[in-house]
Write an enzyme that holds these catalytic residues in place. Sequence first.
Site, PDB file in Angstrom:
ATOM      1  N   TYR A   1       0.848  -1.181   0.000  1.00 17.12           N
ATOM      2  CA  TYR A   1       0.000   0.000   0.000  1.00 17.12           C
ATOM      3  C   TYR A   1       0.898   1.250   0.000  1.00 17.12           C
ATOM      4  CZ  TYR A   1      -3.758  -3.313   0.613  1.00 17.12           C
ATOM      5  OH  TYR A   1      -4.629  -4.351   0.418  1.00 17.12           O
TER       6      TYR A   1
ATOM      7  N   ARG B   1       2.973   0.108  11.405  1.00 20.23           N
ATOM      8  CA  ARG B   1       3.046  -1.260  10.873  1.00 20.23           C
ATOM      9  C   ARG B   1       4.007  -1.285   9.700  1.00 20.23           C
ATOM     10  NH1 ARG B   1      -1.157  -5.751   8.489  1.00 20.23           N
ATOM     11  NH2 ARG B   1      -0.370  -7.414   9.821  1.00 20.23           N
TER      12      ARG B   1
ATOM     13  N   GLY C   1      -5.274 -12.593  13.348  1.00 20.29           N
ATOM     14  CA  GLY C   1      -6.256 -12.225  12.346  1.00 20.29           C
ATOM     15  C   GLY C   1      -7.179 -13.376  12.023  1.00 20.29           C
ATOM     16  N   ARG C   2      -6.703 -14.318  11.231  1.00 21.31           N
ATOM     17  CA  ARG C   2      -7.529 -15.464  10.845  1.00 21.31           C
ATOM     18  C   ARG C   2      -7.985 -16.303  12.048  1.00 21.31           C
ATOM     19  NH1 ARG C   2      -3.413 -17.709   6.487  1.00 21.31           N
ATOM     20  NH2 ARG C   2      -2.041 -16.929   8.153  1.00 21.31           N
TER      21      ARG C   2
ATOM     22  N   CYS D   1     -11.037 -16.725   3.699  1.00 19.93           N
ATOM     23  CA  CYS D   1     -11.502 -15.415   4.162  1.00 19.93           C
ATOM     24  C   CYS D   1     -10.947 -14.287   3.305  1.00 19.93           C
ATOM     25  CB  CYS D   1     -11.118 -15.206   5.621  1.00 19.93           C
ATOM     26  SG  CYS D   1      -9.370 -15.472   6.006  1.00 19.93           S
TER      27      CYS D   1
ATOM     28  N   CYS E   1     -15.899 -17.468   6.550  1.00 19.31           N
ATOM     29  CA  CYS E   1     -14.912 -18.429   7.050  1.00 19.31           C
ATOM     30  C   CYS E   1     -15.411 -19.843   6.813  1.00 19.31           C
ATOM     31  CB  CYS E   1     -14.682 -18.182   8.541  1.00 19.31           C
ATOM     32  SG  CYS E   1     -13.567 -19.342   9.350  1.00 19.31           S
TER      33      CYS E   1
ATOM     34  N   ALA F   1     -24.066 -47.959  13.844  1.00 20.52           N
ATOM     35  CA  ALA F   1     -25.138 -47.715  14.801  1.00 20.52           C
ATOM     36  C   ALA F   1     -26.190 -48.815  14.674  1.00 20.52           C
ATOM     37  CB  ALA F   1     -25.778 -46.361  14.556  1.00 20.52           C
TER      38      ALA F   1
END
Length: 578
Positions: A178, A225, A325-326, A353, A365, A466
């Site tokens: 960015y 960051r 994050g995830r 995601c 998700c 079962a």
Amino acid sequence: MAEVPGLFDPIEIGGVRLRNRTLLPSMTTRLADDAGHVTEATLAYYRARADGGVGLVTVEMASPEIAGKHRFRELGIYDDMFLPGLRRLVDTLHEAGARASIQLGHGGSRARSVVSGTTPVAPSAVPTPVFEIDAELAVPEAMSAARIRETVDAYVAAAARAQRAGFDMVELHGAHGYLISQFLSPLENTRSDAYGGSLENRARFGLEILRRIKSEVPGLPVIFRIGVEDFFPGGLTADEGMQVGRWAEQNGADAVSVTAGHYRSLPAAERMIPPMAYPAATFVEYAARMKQLVDVPVIGVGRLGDPDLAANAVADGKLDIVALGRPLIADPRWVAKAQAGVPVRRCLACNHCITNMRSGAQLSCVVNPATGREEVYAGTSAPGGRRIVVLGAGPAGLTYASQVAEGNDVTVIDRAERPGGAFRLTGLAPRFNDVAAAEPTFTAYIDELERTCRLGGVRFRYGSEAAGDDLRGADLVVVATGAHYRFGLGAVVPRLLRTRAARSRAAARLFASPRIRDALYYRLRTGRGAELARRLPVDPGSTVLVVGDAARAGKAREAITSAFDAALAPSARSAPTP
């Protein structure tokens, strides 16, 4: 000797106290409205993570000016009109006990004109491949000195707006390709003025923004960051990234958040958000290196969803705060559960995601159907007082059992010797969703889901079918036996996946085809649950429910969503957002 800090010990950033050392990093949700206003869905999504115990919520990237807007339904902060919604969001987070931050990030050359309505700007007019629903080669306008000043001013105004909204701090996004990252990258910044050339010049833009905010928005802590390594020729190197982190502290940063990767990274952009084939704690050593260079708190990120791994990273002094994050998308109560010592719902690191959101859909998700749909499940819980028998211990059966365990008598029966069903084979395939598959990821997910069930009182019986006695007296029988391959492929596919050929380049190319994968999920498999349900020797008053692939063969997300909805939200049984 100083006491070793723990993951759940408090910490301060710029004088703001966090209740623990966990952080929800910025991840685009597409839950804002078309203009960028906070919606009820936005509030519900972030409230769930704050209620789950996270220390600091970093609200998703918001551009300081409209020219930096890079996604549809991106949250807005570039105008005062967004303040009422942002204030509601901050109040929601504070009421849940979390501190609130917002990431100020500018798309730069990645901000498509079809989204922003303006020509994208960047340090240099370097063509940039971008994807926002459609792929495009964007050619940005190189920023003049005056245009740089205008953007810096916009950052300062956005930070002041964040403070007026009540945010405890802001984060400057200097990573992942960015605008600030573009200035740092020699390939994307070919300027010859004071903002290009040397590392000091390339870092000038981001550091100037930082200094201005600290000077003109007093009392507002700032996290810087930094993507310390771009992973492509001509990108920022780790040594350079470490130096930028040091400069950030010297210029007033109250914490440094360390990540790596770029949209231009090799072999693929996925390195920014490392999927399951990458090692756990992928970027922790970068954080540890930064921690030796700065005195402010260091935030680390990258496949830290195992609570023990996250706790050890803090205890070993490799970082101060863990960004999840995830993992918090997969389980919004990750922090509360980890602190209580109970299993968390494990993230698969399948990057659904991310890839699904980039295709235009809102955040979702594979293993947590409530992500992005928190409003649907608000206040829902499974009815109690029932005897429930679940046939099948695959992801659908385990999901259903885990959701109804409280207040019910639940037994899970599977003819296999262990849980997981065919889902365990998924880790042997070349790909899952759009990333390389890794068997340990699926094993950890299944094992923790079964452990959750056992802690909730669910009983398991493996290695047998079962019988009538198992079903007698059951109020509800849930058929979650999965799908069956047609044409006798059920015996062939597992054997093939266990061979070396399944990991060959040819197989990888084959599985890379959406048509081939869809055929394997849908056309070559069938759900026989309804047929089985008709044959079950159940009592006349018993209810039989078919969920997951047993009802309709499909992908893991569809199967898990089917079971989740059947347990908690009958009104939400519509197909998940594509």
